[in-house]
Design a protein around this motif. Structure first.
Motif, PDB file in Angstrom:
ATOM      1  N   LYS A  62      21.230  42.317  44.867  1.00 33.61           N
ATOM      2  CA  LYS A  62      21.139  42.931  46.387  1.00 33.61           C
ATOM      3  C   LYS A  62      22.347  42.170  47.420  1.00 33.61           C
ATOM      4  CE  LYS A  62      16.533  44.826  46.712  1.00 33.61           C
ATOM      5  NZ  LYS A  62      15.234  45.067  47.253  1.00 33.61           N
ATOM      6  N   ARG A  63      22.089  40.617  47.070  1.00 32.19           N
ATOM      7  CA  ARG A  63      22.829  39.942  48.110  1.00 32.19           C
ATOM      8  C   ARG A  63      24.354  40.258  47.595  1.00 32.19           C
ATOM      9  NH1 ARG A  63      25.779  35.440  47.921  1.00 32.19           N
ATOM     10  NH2 ARG A  63      25.422  35.088  45.701  1.00 32.19           N
ATOM     11  N   LEU A  64      24.648  40.454  46.458  1.00 31.22           N
ATOM     12  CA  LEU A  64      26.018  40.457  46.000  1.00 31.22           C
ATOM     13  C   LEU A  64      26.751  41.733  46.430  1.00 31.22           C
ATOM     14  CD1 LEU A  64      25.846  38.970  42.297  1.00 31.22           C
ATOM     15  CD2 LEU A  64      27.143  37.934  44.278  1.00 31.22           C
ATOM     16  N   ILE A  65      25.754  42.850  46.119  1.00 34.13           N
ATOM     17  CA  ILE A  65      26.199  44.180  46.697  1.00 34.13           C
ATOM     18  C   ILE A  65      26.278  44.067  48.264  1.00 34.13           C
ATOM     19  CG2 ILE A  65      25.151  46.613  47.250  1.00 34.13           C
ATOM     20  CD1 ILE A  65      24.044  46.163  44.326  1.00 34.13           C
ATOM     21  N   LEU A  66      25.379  43.425  49.216  1.00 36.50           N
ATOM     22  CA  LEU A  66      25.674  43.483  50.629  1.00 36.50           C
ATOM     23  C   LEU A  66      26.870  42.652  51.007  1.00 36.50           C
ATOM     24  CD1 LEU A  66      22.003  43.079  51.900  1.00 36.50           C
ATOM     25  CD2 LEU A  66      23.463  45.129  52.314  1.00 36.50           C
ATOM     26  N   GLN A  67      27.079  41.636  50.312  1.00 34.11           N
ATOM     27  CA  GLN A  67      28.331  40.574  50.347  1.00 34.11           C
ATOM     28  C   GLN A  67      29.455  41.549  50.291  1.00 34.11           C
ATOM     29  OE1 GLN A  67      28.497  36.493  49.053  1.00 34.11           O
ATOM     30  NE2 GLN A  67      30.025  37.600  47.490  1.00 34.11           N
ATOM     31  N   GLU A  68      29.581  42.496  49.249  1.00 35.24           N
ATOM     32  CA  GLU A  68      30.787  43.293  48.824  1.00 35.24           C
ATOM     33  C   GLU A  68      31.187  44.207  50.180  1.00 35.24           C
ATOM     34  OE1 GLU A  68      33.890  44.447  46.297  1.00 35.24           O
ATOM     35  OE2 GLU A  68      32.530  42.585  46.379  1.00 35.24           O
ATOM     36  N   TYR A  69      29.862  44.740  50.790  1.00 29.09           N
ATOM     37  CA  TYR A  69      30.349  45.753  51.922  1.00 29.09           C
ATOM     38  C   TYR A  69      30.670  44.912  53.032  1.00 29.09           C
ATOM     39  CZ  TYR A  69      28.536  49.958  49.566  1.00 29.09           C
ATOM     40  OH  TYR A  69      28.258  50.964  48.754  1.00 29.09           O
ATOM     41  N   ALA A  70      30.082  43.773  53.217  1.00 28.07           N
ATOM     42  CA  ALA A  70      30.379  42.999  54.361  1.00 28.07           C
ATOM     43  C   ALA A  70      31.949  42.722  54.532  1.00 28.07           C
ATOM     44  CB  ALA A  70      29.199  41.746  54.522  1.00 28.07           C
ATOM     45  N   LEU A  71      32.137  42.171  53.196  1.00 29.40           N
ATOM     46  CA  LEU A  71      33.635  41.721  53.133  1.00 29.40           C
ATOM     47  C   LEU A  71      34.703  42.959  53.437  1.00 29.40           C
ATOM     48  CD1 LEU A  71      33.539  39.273  50.366  1.00 29.40           C
ATOM     49  CD2 LEU A  71      33.745  38.850  52.685  1.00 29.40           C
ATOM     50  N   ASP A  72      34.160  44.246  52.951  1.00 30.80           N
ATOM     51  CA  ASP A  72      35.171  45.462  53.181  1.00 30.80           C
ATOM     52  C   ASP A  72      35.113  46.000  54.622  1.00 30.80           C
ATOM     53  OD1 ASP A  72      35.427  48.425  51.200  1.00 30.80           O
ATOM     54  OD2 ASP A  72      36.554  47.511  52.766  1.00 30.80           O
ATOM     55  N   GLU A  73      36.025  45.398  55.398  1.00 30.59           N
ATOM     56  CA  GLU A  73      36.150  45.932  56.848  1.00 30.59           C
ATOM     57  C   GLU A  73      36.640  47.494  57.151  1.00 30.59           C
ATOM     58  OE1 GLU A  73      38.535  43.135  58.673  1.00 30.59           O
ATOM     59  OE2 GLU A  73      37.294  41.311  58.414  1.00 30.59           O
ATOM     60  N   GLU A  74      37.190  47.997  56.127  1.00 28.02           N
ATOM     61  CA  GLU A  74      37.599  49.268  56.313  1.00 28.02           C
ATOM     62  C   GLU A  74      36.570  50.310  56.591  1.00 28.02           C
ATOM     63  OE1 GLU A  74      39.612  50.929  52.892  1.00 28.02           O
ATOM     64  OE2 GLU A  74      38.353  50.205  51.510  1.00 28.02           O
ATOM     65  N   PHE A  75      35.310  50.066  56.143  1.00 19.24           N
ATOM     66  CA  PHE A  75      34.293  50.934  56.262  1.00 19.24           C
ATOM     67  C   PHE A  75      33.767  51.073  57.758  1.00 19.24           C
ATOM     68  CE2 PHE A  75      33.153  49.927  51.815  1.00 19.24           C
ATOM     69  CZ  PHE A  75      32.779  51.289  51.501  1.00 19.24           C
ATOM     70  N   SER A  76      34.182  50.016  58.599  1.00 17.71           N
ATOM     71  CA  SER A  76      33.960  50.256  60.077  1.00 17.71           C
ATOM     72  C   SER A  76      35.176  50.617  60.881  1.00 17.71           C
ATOM     73  CB  SER A  76      33.724  48.796  60.599  1.00 17.71           C
ATOM     74  OG  SER A  76      34.723  47.901  60.273  1.00 17.71           O
ATOM     75  N   ILE A 102      31.315  46.079  41.253  1.00 21.38           N
ATOM     76  CA  ILE A 102      31.152  44.646  41.139  1.00 21.38           C
ATOM     77  C   ILE A 102      31.398  44.728  39.494  1.00 21.38           C
ATOM     78  CG2 ILE A 102      29.413  43.045  40.937  1.00 21.38           C
ATOM     79  CD1 ILE A 102      28.426  43.846  43.627  1.00 21.38           C
ATOM     80  N   GLU A 103      32.163  43.692  38.981  1.00 22.66           N
ATOM     81  CA  GLU A 103      32.448  43.523  37.387  1.00 22.66           C
ATOM     82  C   GLU A 103      31.560  42.743  37.137  1.00 22.66           C
ATOM     83  OE1 GLU A 103      34.290  45.026  35.709  1.00 22.66           O
ATOM     84  OE2 GLU A 103      35.447  46.035  37.287  1.00 22.66           O
ATOM     85  N   LEU A 104      30.401  43.099  36.450  1.00 21.81           N
ATOM     86  CA  LEU A 104      29.029  42.274  35.977  1.00 21.81           C
ATOM     87  C   LEU A 104      29.517  41.232  35.097  1.00 21.81           C
ATOM     88  CD1 LEU A 104      26.500  45.105  34.780  1.00 21.81           C
ATOM     89  CD2 LEU A 104      26.670  43.610  36.990  1.00 21.81           C
ATOM     90  N   ASP A 105      30.653  41.185  34.572  1.00 25.25           N
ATOM     91  CA  ASP A 105      31.030  40.063  33.662  1.00 25.25           C
ATOM     92  C   ASP A 105      31.638  38.762  34.475  1.00 25.25           C
ATOM     93  OD1 ASP A 105      33.445  41.226  34.422  1.00 25.25           O
ATOM     94  OD2 ASP A 105      34.415  41.244  32.276  1.00 25.25           O
ATOM     95  N   THR A 106      31.904  39.154  35.780  1.00 29.80           N
ATOM     96  CA  THR A 106      32.211  38.012  36.710  1.00 29.80           C
ATOM     97  C   THR A 106      30.939  37.401  37.421  1.00 29.80           C
ATOM     98  OG1 THR A 106      32.289  39.428  38.490  1.00 29.80           O
ATOM     99  CG2 THR A 106      34.305  39.353  37.124  1.00 29.80           C
ATOM    100  N   ILE A 107      29.748  37.999  36.995  1.00 32.75           N
ATOM    101  CA  ILE A 107      28.592  37.305  37.747  1.00 32.75           C
ATOM    102  C   ILE A 107      27.963  36.104  36.749  1.00 32.75           C
ATOM    103  CG2 ILE A 107      26.387  37.842  38.557  1.00 32.75           C
ATOM    104  CD1 ILE A 107      27.408  40.492  39.381  1.00 32.75           C
ATOM    105  N   SER A 108      27.632  34.942  37.012  1.00 33.92           N
ATOM    106  CA  SER A 108      27.031  34.032  36.493  1.00 33.92           C
ATOM    107  C   SER A 108      25.914  33.695  36.935  1.00 33.92           C
ATOM    108  CB  SER A 108      28.151  32.722  36.256  1.00 33.92           C
ATOM    109  OG  SER A 108      27.370  31.938  35.549  1.00 33.92           O
ATOM    110  N   GLU A 109      24.712  33.742  36.181  1.00 33.64           N
ATOM    111  CA  GLU A 109      23.383  33.183  36.309  1.00 33.64           C
ATOM    112  C   GLU A 109      23.280  31.824  36.686  1.00 33.64           C
ATOM    113  OE1 GLU A 109      19.651  35.999  35.404  1.00 33.64           O
ATOM    114  OE2 GLU A 109      20.438  34.762  33.626  1.00 33.64           O
TER     115      GLU A 109
END
Length: 463
Positions: A289-303, A320-327
């Motif tokens: 959830k945090r990663l998804i919200l972060q992605e939206y927050a960085l995308d200023e064009e939505f506003s 979001i590319e899952l292979d770029t996420i590391s646990e």
């Protein structure tokens, strides 16, 4: 006694009974292994000296898919105090029973109609009483052909977390186990008021259906490895067990050795943290959830008012590319690493630095319901890799305690989730001696100190 009489006799028995017939003389021991888990409770009954050591997982959950996993929760009537492990009309539900008992057993929960103030300890006793009542009821209904001719000698073994391996906790756990047994043999409903009375009476309530010395408290990690200790593949010396439950991660270093023909267990270092598999699941969801919200927050064009409206809903979702996420970056994983790494570090540097396992390979048992979650497996691989940077001889021998014993019965049961209950179903004598961890031995070490986990510690202010 003819067959029809036996059938009639079996029909009138209930869970409060402890014998098929009081006239029976030939004895048969039955051991109830009660694994009081944080999310689910498991029960295995064993006949250690008859029927080829027959053992059976007891299906007390009405959920057909998971009949051997009984949720560790209690339903109760807030006025009368009547309880059950299944829901009933007008009942309230008391959850997280084990964790709340460990934290604050005497904390008040509710005031009943008669004025009795029920505490968490009362709920624990009543829960155990319900489990034992229904366990005996199941035995009477399903095992008459095996045991109806015997006088049953009952044993009750209940598990205790390794972190509670202290005298005062043993006394508390034994008191609620014995009170639960005594209440379960009462002819009355199992109520919170009677749970309190049975606890206060202790072994002085005149119930002779079980000898107090046959009610035992066994460390859960010891119960988990008893089958290994009896196998041909066992090795003496230092071992580590990583037991992954739903809510808790229990890590213990112990020494297994033989003395006077008996196995002995010495718990040396223990850590129990609320880092189990279900909490891992919740932490992963929070992180996604945090990663998804972060992605939206960085995308200023939505506003931007001039933003072109997408044609489909899918186009709004962040890519979001899952292979770029590391646990490895997840706070939860770092906490798991600290918990396991701390035990191994203390064993190596302070508690048992001269153990042969440091040269021949440290045996680590991965067990519990969450043992197949890859996060825990990857943590062990990373810890081993870190140690090998300082000592190329260091090896972890990771094995699972999930091999189903030939005497174990339970259709559709996943044995790795019932391994503790199965281990607890052995008579107390089978465990040999169990010792608490000794005082730390101060040994001057000339080689490099291994402080490789300090960088992984997370301070309170970092949370």
């Amino acid at each position: 006694m003819n067959a029809s009489a036996n059938q009639y006799q079996s029909d009138i028995l209930s869970g409060k009974d402890t014998q098929f017939s009081k006239r029976n003389q030939e004895i048969c021991d039955l051991v109830i292994g009660l694994d009081l888990g944080t999310s689910c409770t498991k029960v295995v009954v064993q006949s250690p000296f008859r029927h080829k050591k027959w053992s059976q997982a007891i299906p007390l959950n009405e959920n057909y898919r998971e009949p051997y996993l009984i949720p560790t929760q209690l339903f109760y009537d807030a006025e009368s105090g009547v309880t059950d492990i299944v829901d009933f009309s007008g009942a309230k539900r008391f959850q997280n029973l084990k964790l709340r008992f460990i934290d604050k057993p005497n904390q008040s929960v509710c005031t009943l109609k008669d004025g009795h103030v029920a505490c968490i300890r009362d709920f624990s006793v009543a829960f155990i009483a319900n489990i034992l009542f229904k366990t005996r009821e199941w035995i009477f209904e399903n095992c008459s052909d095996k045991f109806r001719q015997f006088k049953l000698i009952w044993h009750l073994n209940m598990g205790i977390p390794s972190s509670n391996f202290r005298k005062q906790y043993f006394a508390l756990y034994k008191a609620i186990a014995l009170a639960g047994w005594n209440q379960s043999t009462s002819s009355k409903d199992i109520t919170l008021q009677d749970a309190s009375l049975c606890y206060e009476a202790g072994s002085q309530n005149g119930n002779d259906s079980i000898h107090p010395e046959l009610v035992n408290i066994i460390p859960e990690v010891t119960a988990e490895v008893v089958n290994y200790a009896r196998s041909e593949s066992r090795n003496s010396g230092l071992h580590v067990i990583v037991d992954i439950g739903a809510s808790t991660l229990d890590v213990a270093g112990f020494e297994l050795y033989e003395r006077s023909g008996k196995d002995n267990y010495s718990l040396i270092e223990t850590q129990v943290r609320r880092l189990g598999a279900y909490r891992c699941h919740l932490a992963r969801i929070r992180e996604m959830k945090r990663l998804i919200l972060q992605e939206y927050a960085l995308d200023e064009e939505f506003s931007d008012p001039s933003y072109r409206v997408h044609q489909t809903l899918e186009e709004y979702l962040p890519q979001i590319e899952l292979d770029t996420i590391s646990e490895r970056d997840f706070t939860f994983r770092k906490l798991v690493r600290v918990c396991i790494g701390k035990v191994i570090k203390l064993l190596h540097n302070e508690s048992d630095p001269l153990a042969k396992a440091w040269e021949t390979g440290l045996s680590i048992f991965l067990c519990g319901g969450g043992q197949y979650v890859d996060l825990y497996q990857s943590v062990l691989r990373d810890i081993e890799a870190d140690w090998q940077r300082y000592n190329s001889k260091m090896r972890f021998r990771v094995t699972r305690l999930d091999q189903r014993p030939s005497n174990f019965h339970g259709e559709g049961a996943e044995f790795h989730r019932l391994a503790v209950a199965y281990g607890l179903s052995f008579p107390k004598d089978e465990f040999g001696d169990i010792w608490p961890k000794p005082k730390k031995r101060k040994i001057i070490r000339m080689e490099k100190d291994f402080n490789i986990y300090e960088k992984n510690y997370i301070r309170k202010e970092d949370m």
